[in-house]
Scaffold this active site. Sequence first.
Site, short mmCIF file in Angstrom:
data_model
loop_
_atom_site.label_atom_id
_atom_site.label_comp_id
_atom_site.label_asym_id
_atom_site.label_seq_id
_atom_site.Cartn_x
_atom_site.Cartn_y
_atom_site.Cartn_z
CE1 TYR A 150 -3.82 2.32 0.92
CE2 TYR A 150 -2.43 3.07 2.73
CZ TYR A 150 -3.56 3.22 1.94
OH TYR A 150 -4.41 4.26 2.17
CE LYS B 99 -3.69 5.33 -1.18
NZ LYS B 99 -4.71 5.76 -2.18
P1 NAI Z 1 -13.12 2.54 1.65
O1 NAI Z 1 -12.73 1.11 1.62
O2 NAI Z 1 -14.38 2.90 2.35
O3 NAI Z 1 -13.17 3.15 0.19
C1 NAI Z 1 -12.50 2.63 -0.92
C2 NAI Z 1 -13.52 2.42 -2.01
O4 NAI Z 1 -12.85 2.03 -3.22
C3 NAI Z 1 -14.50 1.31 -1.67
O5 NAI Z 1 -15.83 1.78 -1.77
C4 NAI Z 1 -14.19 0.22 -2.68
O6 NAI Z 1 -15.31 -0.55 -3.07
C5 NAI Z 1 -13.64 1.03 -3.84
N1 NAI Z 1 -12.81 0.22 -4.74
C6 NAI Z 1 -11.91 -0.72 -4.38
N2 NAI Z 1 -11.36 -1.27 -5.47
C7 NAI Z 1 -11.92 -0.67 -6.54
C8 NAI Z 1 -11.74 -0.79 -7.95
N3 NAI Z 1 -10.87 -1.68 -8.45
N4 NAI Z 1 -12.46 0.02 -8.76
C9 NAI Z 1 -13.36 0.89 -8.25
N5 NAI Z 1 -13.58 1.04 -6.94
C10 NAI Z 1 -12.86 0.28 -6.09
O7 NAI Z 1 -11.89 3.31 2.34
P2 NAI Z 1 -11.59 4.87 2.47
O8 NAI Z 1 -10.91 5.06 3.75
O9 NAI Z 1 -12.78 5.67 2.16
O10 NAI Z 1 -10.48 5.08 1.33
C11 NAI Z 1 -10.61 5.96 0.25
C12 NAI Z 1 -9.21 6.32 -0.27
O11 NAI Z 1 -8.52 7.08 0.72
C13 NAI Z 1 -8.34 5.11 -0.55
O12 NAI Z 1 -7.54 5.34 -1.69
C14 NAI Z 1 -7.47 5.03 0.68
O13 NAI Z 1 -6.26 4.35 0.43
C15 NAI Z 1 -7.26 6.49 0.97
N6 NAI Z 1 -6.84 6.78 2.32
C16 NAI Z 1 -7.73 6.68 3.36
C17 NAI Z 1 -7.32 7.02 4.64
C18 NAI Z 1 -8.26 7.05 5.78
O14 NAI Z 1 -7.87 7.60 6.84
N7 NAI Z 1 -9.47 6.51 5.66
C19 NAI Z 1 -5.92 7.38 4.93
C20 NAI Z 1 -5.10 7.50 3.78
C21 NAI Z 1 -5.55 7.20 2.53
#
Ligand code: NAI
Length: 307
Positions: free
Chosen positions: A165, A169
């Site tokens: 990851y 990133k």
């Molecule tokens: P989340 O798991 O709720 O959201 C990620 C979304 O991406 C999910 O709805 C999932 O179904 C979708 N997804 C996964 N693979 C996919 C694909 N191949 N094509 C289309 N959609 C796909 O998690 P969150 O926390 O909302 O994460 C959103 C972004 O923020 C991610 O890139 C994560 O790495 C990043 N992030 C989040 C942090 C946090 O504090 N929550 C911290 C740092 C980065």
Amino acid sequence: MEEISLSGRVAVVTGAGGGLGRAYALELARRGAAVLVNDTGGSLDGTGHTSAAGVVVDEIRAQGGRAEANGDTVSTPEGGEGIIAAAVDAFGRVDAVVNNAGILRDKSFGKLDWDDFHAVQDVHLRGSAYVSQPAFRVMREQGFGRFVFISSNAGTFGSFGQSSYGSAKAGIIGLAQVVAIEGQRHGILSNVVCPLARTRMTEAVLAQNDAFAPGHVAPLVAYLSSERCQETHQVFSAGAGHFARVFTGLTAGWQADPAEVATAEDVAEHMSRIIDTSSHSIPLSAPEELEMLAPYVAARAATGSRA
Ligand code: NAI
């Protein structure tokens, strides 16, 4: 200050079926953008499918906004093309892309499984490129575009168990900076957000209270997606209402005698000066770093010393 409107603009948010992406999509739509809500609706490790994108589209429409659902994966070139084509088919243009889709398959480095490593790279790093290239081409024709790439402090600063990851990133930052440099003459700006929010991805590490609600990150993403934004090539941290810049800088460092070739012992002796950040600069491109070195290089060239 005049209200920031996205009226008449079209935004694509990948992975917008839940968590942070949902918050971005709702905020962009609330400000008038037509939003393509993309999500495969899988579990945290990327397996499975649900109609998560459709649920968010229903929410946006219930609030009077415009949105369409898309279930293509970001992790293939065809999926990326399909997502941007769906936005153009539905709304006629693409003004902003938020590369937010993400999965997790954490393992300590010694136990890493290559299938997991590749799956994570495919969604985060390659996925961001697969979606952004067709969008870049549309934006170049329009002479306007805004990219928001989503990175993480696991990429900027490192995090135990997150080699797949964190490396993906960090790669996203490199991609975003090149898009910023290549896009600027076409009116295309590109910035990075490292969010901190309570979602299913972080439920084990972030406090389960509203301080880390995803809605605290959405204002920055809305600004960076708007015409008002003139910043580019920037990396931001955002969470719990705290907004800050993250940067890669070059320390003033230590310069060896231009007439001598430094030894490993010289490097060891001067390490505290080499890593001292009290004086530093922030190059905005690779050539800019070379320009900063030009006086040292000229002094060395004048002595004719060779390694
Ligand atoms: P989340 O798991 O709720 O959201 C990620 C979304 O991406 C999910 O709805 C999932 O179904 C979708 N997804 C996964 N693979 C996919 C694909 N191949 N094509 C289309 N959609 C796909 O998690 P969150 O926390 O909302 O994460 C959103 C972004 O923020 C991610 O890139 C994560 O790495 C990043 N992030 C989040 C942090 C946090 O504090 N929550 C911290 C740092 C980065």
